[in-house]
Motif scaffolding. Structure first.
Motif, PDB file in Angstrom:
ATOM      1  N   ILE A   1       0.832  -1.202   0.000  1.00 61.79           N
ATOM      2  CA  ILE A   1       0.000   0.000   0.000  1.00 61.79           C
ATOM      3  C   ILE A   1       0.866   1.252   0.000  1.00 61.79           C
ATOM      4  O   ILE A   1       0.665   2.178  -0.789  1.00 61.79           O
ATOM      5  N   LEU A   2       1.848   1.282   0.893  1.00 63.52           N
ATOM      6  CA  LEU A   2       2.685   2.474   0.996  1.00 63.52           C
ATOM      7  C   LEU A   2       3.611   2.608  -0.202  1.00 63.52           C
ATOM      8  O   LEU A   2       3.937   3.724  -0.629  1.00 63.52           O
ATOM      9  N   GLY A   3       4.044   1.480  -0.744  1.00 60.94           N
ATOM     10  CA  GLY A   3       4.881   1.531  -1.948  1.00 60.94           C
ATOM     11  C   GLY A   3       4.129   2.135  -3.117  1.00 60.94           C
ATOM     12  O   GLY A   3       4.679   2.938  -3.885  1.00 60.94           O
ATOM     13  N   ALA A   4       2.852   1.769  -3.251  1.00 60.88           N
ATOM     14  CA  ALA A   4       2.035   2.327  -4.335  1.00 60.88           C
ATOM     15  C   ALA A   4       1.796   3.812  -4.114  1.00 60.88           C
ATOM     16  O   ALA A   4       1.779   4.599  -5.067  1.00 60.88           O
ATOM     17  N   ALA A   5       1.639   4.216  -2.827  1.00 57.39           N
ATOM     18  CA  ALA A   5       1.373   5.622  -2.530  1.00 57.39           C
ATOM     19  C   ALA A   5       2.584   6.500  -2.815  1.00 57.39           C
ATOM     20  O   ALA A   5       2.440   7.692  -3.081  1.00 57.39           O
ATOM     21  N   ARG A   6       3.794   5.923  -2.754  1.00 58.01           N
ATOM     22  CA  ARG A   6       5.005   6.702  -3.002  1.00 58.01           C
ATOM     23  C   ARG A   6       5.691   6.262  -4.294  1.00 58.01           C
ATOM     24  O   ARG A   6       6.908   6.305  -4.412  1.00 58.01           O
ATOM     25  N   ALA A   7       4.857   5.871  -5.261  1.00 59.11           N
ATOM     26  CA  ALA A   7       5.404   5.406  -6.541  1.00 59.11           C
ATOM     27  C   ALA A   7       6.239   6.472  -7.229  1.00 59.11           C
ATOM     28  O   ALA A   7       7.151   6.165  -8.005  1.00 59.11           O
ATOM     29  N   GLU A   8       5.928   7.733  -6.920  1.00 55.00           N
ATOM     30  CA  GLU A   8       6.695   8.809  -7.564  1.00 55.00           C
ATOM     31  C   GLU A   8       8.132   8.854  -7.067  1.00 55.00           C
ATOM     32  O   GLU A   8       8.992   9.503  -7.665  1.00 55.00           O
ATOM     33  N   ASP A   9       8.407   8.150  -5.964  1.00 56.33           N
ATOM     34  CA  ASP A   9       9.751   8.153  -5.386  1.00 56.33           C
ATOM     35  C   ASP A   9      10.604   7.060  -6.019  1.00 56.33           C
ATOM     36  O   ASP A   9      11.346   6.356  -5.333  1.00 56.33           O
ATOM     37  N   ARG A  10      10.480   6.906  -7.348  1.00 56.04           N
ATOM     38  CA  ARG A  10      11.286   5.963  -8.129  1.00 56.04           C
ATOM     39  C   ARG A  10      11.200   4.539  -7.578  1.00 56.04           C
ATOM     40  O   ARG A  10      12.176   3.771  -7.625  1.00 56.04           O
ATOM     41  N   GLY A  11      10.053   4.211  -7.022  1.00 57.44           N
ATOM     42  CA  GLY A  11       9.854   2.850  -6.552  1.00 57.44           C
ATOM     43  C   GLY A  11      10.665   2.481  -5.331  1.00 57.44           C
ATOM     44  O   GLY A  11      10.817   1.306  -5.021  1.00 57.44           O
ATOM     45  N   ARG A  12      11.193   3.457  -4.626  1.00 59.18           N
ATOM     46  CA  ARG A  12      11.998   3.186  -3.436  1.00 59.18           C
ATOM     47  C   ARG A  12      11.139   2.500  -2.376  1.00 59.18           C
ATOM     48  O   ARG A  12      10.088   3.022  -1.991  1.00 59.18           O
ATOM     49  N   PRO A  13      11.534   1.355  -1.881  1.00 54.07           N
ATOM     50  CA  PRO A  13      10.695   0.628  -0.913  1.00 54.07           C
ATOM     51  C   PRO A  13      10.658   1.324   0.437  1.00 54.07           C
ATOM     52  O   PRO A  13      11.600   2.022   0.827  1.00 54.07           O
TER      53      PRO A  13
END
Length: 421
Positions: free
Chosen positions: A347-359
Motif C-alpha cells: 500500500i505504501l509503496g504504491a502511494a510513493r510510486a513517484e519516489d522511483r519505486g523506493r521501498p
C-alpha cells in the motif's frame, strides 16, 4: 457503511488542533516532561480528551472492562474490523510523542479519509490502551495484556505502586470495577487487523532519510527485580570490614549488566532503584534494583541475563549479602504477521510510486508495544515515524511537523487499503 463527513476536515490541520489541546495534559511544569500515570487525574484528563475527540466525529465511544477506550465507526459486531491507536499514558517525565502520536494520528487519518470521501466497507476502530508504560505499577501493557489473557485478574490484583496502593484500589478510586477485568476474546475476535503508529525509538529512519517505516519484529525483552539484602548500620561508626553493605554488589552488578550486554550486542539497563532505609548516614539494609534487558533473539537474551545474575550472586557472596532475583515480566520475540506487513509495504509503496519505486524501510525494534501483546490473538502491524533525536522516554523525543503529516498520510493510506475495499 459510509465514512463521509460534511466538514471535510484536512488531516494535517486537525492533527495540529488536537496536538495543541492534548499537549498541556499531565505535563510537569518544572521538568517539561509528562507524568500521565494510570488511574490518576492526568490519566482521567487524557481519557476525557479521547472521548471528546471520538464524539466530535460521531464515533461510538466505549470503555471495556479492562479500562481500554474504543471509538467505533460502524458496528464492530460485524467482525473483521480494522483498528488503529496506541496509548496516552507516559513514563516518568516522558516525552510528548511516545503513544499519543499514534492516537492523534489515528483521528487525523480518519479526518483525512473523510476529506477524500472514502467509503468504508469494514468497521473502523480507534483504541487507547490503558497503562501501556507500566510507570505506576511496574508492569507494561496492562490493558492489552488483560484483554489478550496474558495477565490474569489475580496477577493484576497483586500489582502495587510505590506508595502501597494496589491496582484494584486505584481503579476503584478512578470509578472503575477491578473485579470485572480479565480476558476479552469476544472483542478480539471482532478485529481483522490492528495497526499501531508510533514514533521511532531510535534513529534508523533518520539515517536512511525516510519519514515513515514498517516494523518487522519486536525483540524479546523482560524485567527482573534484584533484591540485595544486607544489614543496616551507622555510616559513621561501622568499620568497612564489619559492613554487609548491599549497595556494593548492586553497583558492581550494574557495571556487569553493561559489560555483558556490550559483549553480546544486546541491551541491559538498571534504570530504577529503591533503597532502605535510604538515609545519608546509614548503611542500607536493602537495595532493590530493576533490570530491563532486550536482545535480537531469545538465546542471546537468556545468555545475558544469566551472566548478569551469576555476577550478582558472586558479588553478593563476597559482601555477605543475600540476593533474590525475580522475573517480573517477559515478552518473547514478536514477528509481526508477514502477510499484513507485506500488505502495508504494498500500500505504501504504491502511494510513493513517484519516489522511483523506493521501498518503505522495514526495521525491528527493541521497544515493547501493545501491538506486540495483541499479535498472538489478531493480525498486527506497526508504522514508525522518524525521530531525528533518536531519544525516547524523555522530553527530547521528537517528530517534525512534516514527518507527523507524513505519518498521518501513511496511516490514512493503510486504513483506506485495509478498510475501504
Amino acid at each position: 457503511m459510509t465514512g463521509r463527513n460534511d466538514e471535510g476536515r484536512d488531516g494535517e490541520a486537525s492533527f495540529r488542533e488536537m496536538w495543541r489541546d492534548l499537549a498541556p495534559l499531565g505535563r510537569h511544569p518544572a521538568s517539561g516532561g509528562y507524568r500521565r500515570y494510570a488511574w490518576t487525574g492526568a490519566d482521567a484528563d487524557c481519557r476525557a480528551w479521547f472521548r471528546e475527540q471520538a464524539e466530535a466525529r460521531g464515533l461510538v465511544h466505549e470503555t471495556d472492562r479492562n479500562g481500554n477506550q474504543w471509538a467505533w465507526l460502524g458496528d464492530p459486531g460485524e467482525g473483521d474490523a480494522v483498528v488503529t491507536g496506541s496509548h496516552l499514558d507516559s513514563v516518568p517525565d516522558g516525552g510528548a510523542f511516545d503513544g499519543p502520536l499514534g492516537i492523534v494520528s489515528a483521528f487525523a487519518a480518519l479526518d483525512e479519509l473523510r476529506r477524500r470521501g472514502a467509503e468504508f466497507t469494514k468497521p473502523l476502530g480507534i483504541v487507547n490502551f490503558g497503562d501501556e508504560e507500566g510507570a505506576r505499577f511496574g508492569l507494561a501493557c496492562v490493558g492489552s495484556r488483560l484483554t489478550a489473557g496474558r495477565l490474569t485478574r489475580e496477577e493484576a490484583h497483586r500489582l502495587v505502586d510505590a506508595g502501597g496502593t494496589t491496582l484494584p484500589r486505584a481503579m476503584e478510586a478512578a470509578g472503575y470495577d477491578p473485579d470485572a477485568i480479565g480476558p476479552d476474546p469476544e472483542r478480539l475476535a471482532r478485529i481483522g487487523a490492528f495497526v499501531e503508529l508510533h514514533v521511532e525509538q531510535g534513529r534508523s529512519l533518520d539515517r536512511t532519510g525516510d519519514p515513515v517505516g514498517i516494523a518487522s519484529a519486536i525483540w524479546p525483552h523482560g524485567r527482573w527485580r534484584y533484591d540485595f539484602r544486607g544489614e543496616a548500620n551507622h555510616a559513621g561508626t561501622t568499620l568497612l570490614a564489619d559492613r554487609r553493605d548491599p549497595m556494593l554488589p548492586y553497583a558492581e552488578t550494574v557495571l556487569a549488566a553493561r559489560r555483558e550486554a556490550g559483549l553480546a550486542g544486546a541491551l541491559a539497563t538498571f534504570g530504577k532503584v529503591a533503597v532502605e532505609p535510604n538515609g545519608v548516614n546509614a548503611v542500607p539494609s536493602l537495595v532493590r534494583g530493576w533490570l530491563d534487558s532486550r536482545a535480537a533473539d531469545a538465546g542471546t537474551l537468556d545468555a545475558v541475563t544469566a551472566a548478569v545474575e551469576r555476577a550478582a550472586r558472586e558479588y553478593a557472596g563476597r559482601a555477605g549479602v543475600a540476593l533474590d532475583v525475580v522475573r517480573e515480566s517477559f515478552t518473547p520475540v514478536v514477528e509481526f504477521q508477514h502477510a499484513l506487513r507485506d500488505e502495508l509495504a504494498r500500500i505504501l509503496g504504491a502511494a510513493r510510486a513517484e519516489d522511483r519505486g523506493r521501498p518503505v524501510p522495514v526495521l525491528a525494534t527493541g521497544a515493547g508495544h501493545d501491538a506486540g501483546i495483541l499479535s498472538a490473538s489478531v493480525p498486527t502491524a506497526m508504522l514508525f515515524v522518524r525521530n531525528p533525536t533518536g531519544v525516547s522516554h524523555s522530553p527530547a523525543e521528537h517528530a517534525t511537523e512534516q514527518d507527523r503529516a507524513a505519518g498521518v498520510a501513511a496511516l490514512a493510506d493503510v486504513l483506506e487499503g485495509l478498510a475501504c475495499r
